[in-house]
Write an enzyme that holds these catalytic residues in place. Structure first.
Site, PDB file in Angstrom:
ATOM      1  N   LYS A 191      64.250  50.163 -42.381  1.00  0.00           N
ATOM      2  CA  LYS A 191      65.601  50.295 -41.812  1.00  0.00           C
ATOM      3  C   LYS A 191      65.989  51.770 -41.889  1.00  0.00           C
ATOM      4  CE  LYS A 191      69.656  50.405 -42.575  1.00  0.00           C
ATOM      5  NZ  LYS A 191      70.460  51.580 -42.111  1.00  0.00           N
ATOM      6  N   GLY A 244      68.721  56.900 -51.111  1.00  0.00           N
ATOM      7  CA  GLY A 244      70.090  57.079 -50.627  1.00  0.00           C
ATOM      8  C   GLY A 244      71.021  57.372 -51.787  1.00  0.00           C
ATOM      9  N   SER A 245      72.289  57.030 -51.621  1.00  0.00           N
ATOM     10  CA  SER A 245      73.281  57.382 -52.643  1.00  0.00           C
ATOM     11  C   SER A 245      73.231  56.405 -53.824  1.00  0.00           C
ATOM     12  CB  SER A 245      74.681  57.346 -52.015  1.00  0.00           C
ATOM     13  OG  SER A 245      74.973  56.028 -51.611  1.00  0.00           O
ATOM     14  N   GLY A 249      72.663  52.404 -54.066  1.00  0.00           N
ATOM     15  CA  GLY A 249      71.594  51.952 -54.968  1.00  0.00           C
ATOM     16  C   GLY A 249      72.069  50.811 -55.859  1.00  0.00           C
ATOM     17  N   GLU A 266      65.396  56.034 -55.214  1.00  0.00           N
ATOM     18  CA  GLU A 266      65.472  57.497 -55.311  1.00  0.00           C
ATOM     19  C   GLU A 266      66.871  57.863 -54.846  1.00  0.00           C
ATOM     20  OE1 GLU A 266      65.940  60.931 -54.347  1.00  0.00           O
ATOM     21  OE2 GLU A 266      64.292  60.889 -52.896  1.00  0.00           O
ATOM     22  N   CYS A 300      68.802  65.522 -52.014  1.00  0.00           N
ATOM     23  CA  CYS A 300      69.282  64.879 -53.242  1.00  0.00           C
ATOM     24  C   CYS A 300      68.998  65.725 -54.482  1.00  0.00           C
ATOM     25  CB  CYS A 300      68.691  63.486 -53.367  1.00  0.00           C
ATOM     26  SG  CYS A 300      67.017  63.403 -52.775  1.00  0.00           S
ATOM     27  N   GLU A 401      78.361  64.792 -56.584  1.00  0.00           N
ATOM     28  CA  GLU A 401      77.410  65.208 -55.558  1.00  0.00           C
ATOM     29  C   GLU A 401      78.170  65.471 -54.255  1.00  0.00           C
ATOM     30  OE1 GLU A 401      74.414  62.338 -54.250  1.00  0.00           O
ATOM     31  OE2 GLU A 401      72.989  63.999 -54.138  1.00  0.00           O
TER      32      GLU A 401
HETATM   33  P1  ADP Z   1      74.306  58.444 -47.440  1.00  0.00           P
HETATM   34  O1  ADP Z   1      75.635  58.564 -48.101  1.00  0.00           O
HETATM   35  O2  ADP Z   1      73.359  59.537 -47.736  1.00  0.00           O
HETATM   36  O3  ADP Z   1      74.353  58.054 -45.997  1.00  0.00           O
HETATM   37  P2  ADP Z   1      73.701  55.756 -48.128  1.00  0.00           P
HETATM   38  O4  ADP Z   1      73.235  55.293 -49.450  1.00  0.00           O
HETATM   39  O5  ADP Z   1      75.016  55.284 -47.638  1.00  0.00           O
HETATM   40  O6  ADP Z   1      73.607  57.308 -48.228  1.00  0.00           O
HETATM   41  O7  ADP Z   1      72.644  55.431 -46.984  1.00  0.00           O
HETATM   42  C1  ADP Z   1      71.257  55.439 -47.177  1.00  0.00           C
HETATM   43  C2  ADP Z   1      70.682  54.244 -46.463  1.00  0.00           C
HETATM   44  O8  ADP Z   1      71.219  53.070 -47.052  1.00  0.00           O
HETATM   45  C3  ADP Z   1      71.009  54.158 -44.975  1.00  0.00           C
HETATM   46  O9  ADP Z   1      69.883  53.651 -44.290  1.00  0.00           O
HETATM   47  C4  ADP Z   1      72.145  53.161 -44.945  1.00  0.00           C
HETATM   48  O10 ADP Z   1      72.256  52.475 -43.729  1.00  0.00           O
HETATM   49  C5  ADP Z   1      71.732  52.217 -46.035  1.00  0.00           C
HETATM   50  N1  ADP Z   1      72.826  51.409 -46.611  1.00  0.00           N
HETATM   51  C6  ADP Z   1      74.141  51.733 -46.704  1.00  0.00           C
HETATM   52  N2  ADP Z   1      74.826  50.726 -47.288  1.00  0.00           N
HETATM   53  C7  ADP Z   1      73.940  49.745 -47.561  1.00  0.00           C
HETATM   54  C8  ADP Z   1      74.023  48.455 -48.181  1.00  0.00           C
HETATM   55  N3  ADP Z   1      75.169  47.962 -48.613  1.00  0.00           N
HETATM   56  N4  ADP Z   1      72.888  47.742 -48.305  1.00  0.00           N
HETATM   57  C9  ADP Z   1      71.708  48.235 -47.896  1.00  0.00           C
HETATM   58  N5  ADP Z   1      71.559  49.425 -47.300  1.00  0.00           N
HETATM   59  C10 ADP Z   1      72.657  50.186 -47.138  1.00  0.00           C
END
Ligand code: ADP
Length: 498
Positions: A191, A244-245, A249, A266, A300, A401
């Site tokens: 995804k 991601g964030s 996570g 990560e 990151c 961050e």
């Molecule tokens: P950023 O703030 O860097 O965009 P995110 O953690 O929001 O970081 O996004 C990283 C990835 O996680 C993206 O592919 C985003 O679509 C996905 N994402 C965001 N929210 C969710 C969630 N609740 N469950 C699974 N994936 C998610």
């Protein structure tokens, strides 16, 4: 600071004006809902493509396809077959690198010098995982049970992997998931981030061309709260590999509880970068600057908390500020650009908010400090490299961050003190040390609680060297043999021979 070579919507061979479909079970399909979403060029604010918007229904189809593939002919691929596939894919990525680099730049803004510069890393990773494919092995283990009973271990692929990636390096982030999947014999539903879905889709075309069997690699673009959440909670997924964030996570961990799937994470960071008075200044000034300003700070492990030994604090921070003013900010397609736009208007608002907070907290912007809005900058999301002086540990800009080109410079006096202040964060991803004293270097290497310690360099990466976090920067490692292990189960086999 001119912006030239303005990105034009359909100048890329992949961007022919058609809606980009998702890739499930070896077929290019629309979303079940028929919905699409727009992806933008952050340098111009213009739409560059419409993309099929996957949600739970599409994730269901993709996971079912990945399961069938995992149990089907793919399971009979020998390690050398998977190795050949990875090597073929590496060659295709290498040949297509100009297209892939331009797509990354158009979709998320990074300078073309950076995205082209990813060639060695992207191709090197695929070739490294190709090597790993034929290096997977269990062990024979001598046990102490009476009689003749023999024990050994098998390493087996964990199964269907849900890979969820961010937008800050779409090509390399995708390969960081596909590599270990293909090396170990897993299958994947990838995804991409909604901000930058194009390169992962182009990579799926290359997987198809390389001969990856249908269902082994599926790419379902869509939003995090819908497609991402459906993947993280899916009972048919055996492992989630997430980048991601930290807030997302935490949601992933909660969502994974239903079937207790394996999770590797990560996440973010607020990494300390520590400069001693004995450092080689010619290296440390640009080194500390680019530790934050590379990719507009959207990394990151960026070294955003710059601790500078007090006796050189004023001089050093001024030199980093001067360096930051020399960087060319602009459209990533311009080969002279060193700092591109932020990825989105949301990110622009977020980083602008922190610039305001920093000033309100009493920090002083020695360079940058406000959005660029003149001329060609007007439509894009440009924040210039910003060096904040007068920063104290407890300020929000030194704690949270920001994910933008914003550096907080903080003075220190003593080595033990700086280790403890450097570690005084909930994160632990990267860290940097600039010194010519080997004793200090080793002390810091041991003392810093972070997954990577870079000494007299920053952000060095290699496919063979593990990368990952301590504390709230996540768990699991990417790159290196540890990465491949994350995609394997260990099975113990016992054979009584009398
Ligand atoms: P950023 O703030 O860097 O965009 P995110 O953690 O929001 O970081 O996004 C990283 C990835 O996680 C993206 O592919 C985003 O679509 C996905 N994402 C965001 N929210 C969710 C969630 N609740 N469950 C699974 N994936 C998610």
């Amino acid at each position: 600071m001119n912006v030239i070579n303005k990105a034009d919507a359909f100048q890329h061979p992949f961007l022919d004006g058609s809606t980009k479909r998702m890739y499930i079970d070896g077929k290019w399909v629309e979303a079940r809902s028929g919905k699409t979403f727009a992806t933008y060029n952050p340098a111009t604010g213009k739409v560059i493509a419409q993309v099929a918007e996957g949600d739970a229904a599409d994730i269901d189809l993709a996971v079912a396809a990945a399961r069938r593939a995992f149990e089907g002919p793919w399971s009979r691929f020998k390690p050398a077959d998977r190795q050949r596939l990875l090597l073929k894919l590496a060659d295709l990525v290498e040949a297509d690198m100009e297209n892939l680099a331009t797509l990354d730049t158009l979709d998320m803004g990074a300078p073309i010098t950076r995205t082209r510069g990813n060639r060695a890393r992207a191709v090197g990773m695929l070739r490294y995982y190709a090597g790993q494919a034929t290096s997977i092995h269990g062990e024979t283990i001598e046990n102490s049970l009476p009689g003749q009973i023999f024990s050994y271990t098998l390493k087996e692929p964990v199964g269907v992997v849900g890979a969820i990636i961010p937008w800050n390096g779409p090509l390399t982030a995708s390969i960081w998931k596909l590599g270990p999947v293909l090396a170990t014999g897993c299958t994947v539903v990838l995804k991409p981030a909604e901000e930058a879905p194009l390169t992962p889709l182009r990579l799926a075309e290359l997987c198809e061309e390389a001969g990856v069997p249908p269902g082994v690699v599926n790419v379902v673009p869509g939003h995090g709260e819908t497609a991402g959440a459906a993947l993280a909670s899916h009972m048919g997924v055996d492992k989630v590999a997430f980048t991601g964030s930290h807030l997302t996570g935490q949601k992933i961990i909660r969502a994974s509880a239903g079937n207790l799937k394996r999770v590797s994470l990560e996440l973010g960071g607020k990494s300390p970068d520590i400069v001693f008075a004995d450092a080689d200044m010619a290296a440390a000034v640009p080194g500390a600057g680019m530790a934050v300003f590379s990719n507009s700070g959207q990394i990151c492990s960026a070294g955003t908390r710059l601790f500078v030994e007090e006796k050189i604090y004023e001089e050093f921070t001024e030199r980093v500020a001067e360096f930051s003013r020399s960087l060319k900010v602009g459209n990533g397609l311009d080969p002279d650009t060193q700092v591109g736009p932020l990825v989105s208007s949301e990110q622009l608002d977020r980083v602008s908010g922190y610039l305001k907070v920093g000033k309100e907290e009493g920090a002083r912007a020695l360079s940058g400090g406000a959005r660029l809005t003149d001329g060609d900058y007007a439509d894009g999301y440009f924040i210039p490299p910003t060096v904040f002086g007068n920063v104290r540990d407890e300020m929000r800009i030194a704690q949270e961050e920001i994910f933008g080109p914003v550096l907080s410079a903080i003075p220190f006096t003593d080595i033990d003190e700086v280790i403890s202040r450097g570690n005084n964060t909930s994160f632990g991803l990267g860290s940097g040390v600039w010194t010519q004293d080997v004793g200090k270097a080793h002390k810091l290497a041991k003392g810093l609680r972070a997954g990577s310690v870079w000494i007299n360099c920053y952000q060095a990466m290699d496919p063979a060297v593990p990368f990952g976090g301590y504390k709230m920067s996540g768990y699991g490692r990417e790159s290196g043999v540890q990465h491949v292990e994350e995609y394997l189960n260990v099975k113990a086999v016992w054979i009584k021979t009398e």
